[in-house]
Design a protein around this motif. Structure first.
Motif, short mmCIF file in Angstrom:
data_model
loop_
_atom_site.label_atom_id
_atom_site.label_comp_id
_atom_site.label_asym_id
_atom_site.label_seq_id
_atom_site.Cartn_x
_atom_site.Cartn_y
_atom_site.Cartn_z
N LEU A 87 0.87 -1.17 0.00
CA LEU A 87 0.00 0.00 0.00
C LEU A 87 0.90 1.22 0.00
CD1 LEU A 87 -2.72 -0.92 2.65
CD2 LEU A 87 -3.03 -0.72 0.20
N ILE A 89 1.13 5.32 0.69
CA ILE A 89 0.58 6.56 1.23
C ILE A 89 1.42 7.66 0.63
CG2 ILE A 89 0.23 7.92 3.32
CD1 ILE A 89 -0.09 5.25 4.82
N ILE A 101 -3.99 11.55 6.08
CA ILE A 101 -3.33 10.74 5.07
C ILE A 101 -3.65 11.39 3.73
CG2 ILE A 101 -3.29 8.48 3.95
CD1 ILE A 101 -4.36 7.37 6.67
N LYS A 103 -3.74 11.06 -0.37
CA LYS A 103 -3.69 10.26 -1.59
C LYS A 103 -3.86 11.21 -2.77
CE LYS A 103 -3.49 6.48 -2.15
NZ LYS A 103 -2.24 5.80 -2.50
N TYR A 125 -7.05 2.81 4.17
CA TYR A 125 -6.09 3.75 4.78
C TYR A 125 -6.59 4.25 6.12
CZ TYR A 125 -4.10 3.52 0.18
OH TYR A 125 -3.55 3.06 -0.98
N ILE A 135 -8.70 11.48 5.42
CA ILE A 135 -7.90 11.30 4.22
C ILE A 135 -8.14 12.49 3.31
CG2 ILE A 135 -7.55 9.82 2.20
CD1 ILE A 135 -8.74 7.55 4.01
#
Length: 155
Positions: A87, A89, A101, A103, A125, A135
């Motif tokens: 994965l 990040i 986080i 993305k 996440y 996120i």
């Protein structure tokens, strides 16, 4: 006050110690099995000319770290499945003492802005780092930052 005062203080201290030990045991007993806290290291190097970082900083976020790779070993019928999976990040950003986080949008994998599309792409996440406040999905091409948070109800 002599003897009775000393006994009272010792009894009160003993009661507090027993309560504290009970709470620690109770918390340990009810913690989900196999909870492994993921701690992210320093992350990748931040590029000063990255348009995603520039967009986040214009919006008031502070980008704390670059790309993180989280290995995910996978077993199928108790046999390791190749090297597993990974994965990524993209960044970790902070604003108002809240950690997010980050993305970034990818042309080859467009985001489906439905509840199930967001769940399928981003819930992992949020579950991976539950201490984060959400996120951020950054699309530098369209100059858009979207904040996503998941609220999972207790069943």
């Amino acid at each position: 006050m002599g003897t009775y005062g000393d006994w009272f203080i010792m009894l009160a201290a003993g009661c507090l110690l027993v309560i504290w030990l009970f709470r620690m045991f109770y918390r340990w007993l009810h913690e989900p099995a196999g909870v492994n806290r993921l701690t992210l290291g320093k992350g990748g190097v931040l590029s000063p000319d990255d348009e995603n970082i520039a967009l986040l900083e214009q919006a008031g976020y502070t980008v704390r770290s670059g790309k993180h790779l989280v290995p995910v070993p996978i077993k199928l019928d108790d046999v390791p499945l190749g090297k597993g999976s990974r994965l990524y990040i993209d960044y970790i950003a902070i604003m108002d003492n809240k950690t997010y986080i980050v993305k970034t949008a990818r042309d080859r994998k467009p985001m489906e802005w439905t509840a199930s599309g967001i769940r399928d792409r981003l819930l992992v996440y949020s579950l991976l780092l539950p201490e984060c406040d959400g996120i951020l999905f950054v699309d530098a091409r369209d100059k858009v930052i979207r904040k996503i948070s998941f609220h999972i109800a207790d069943i």
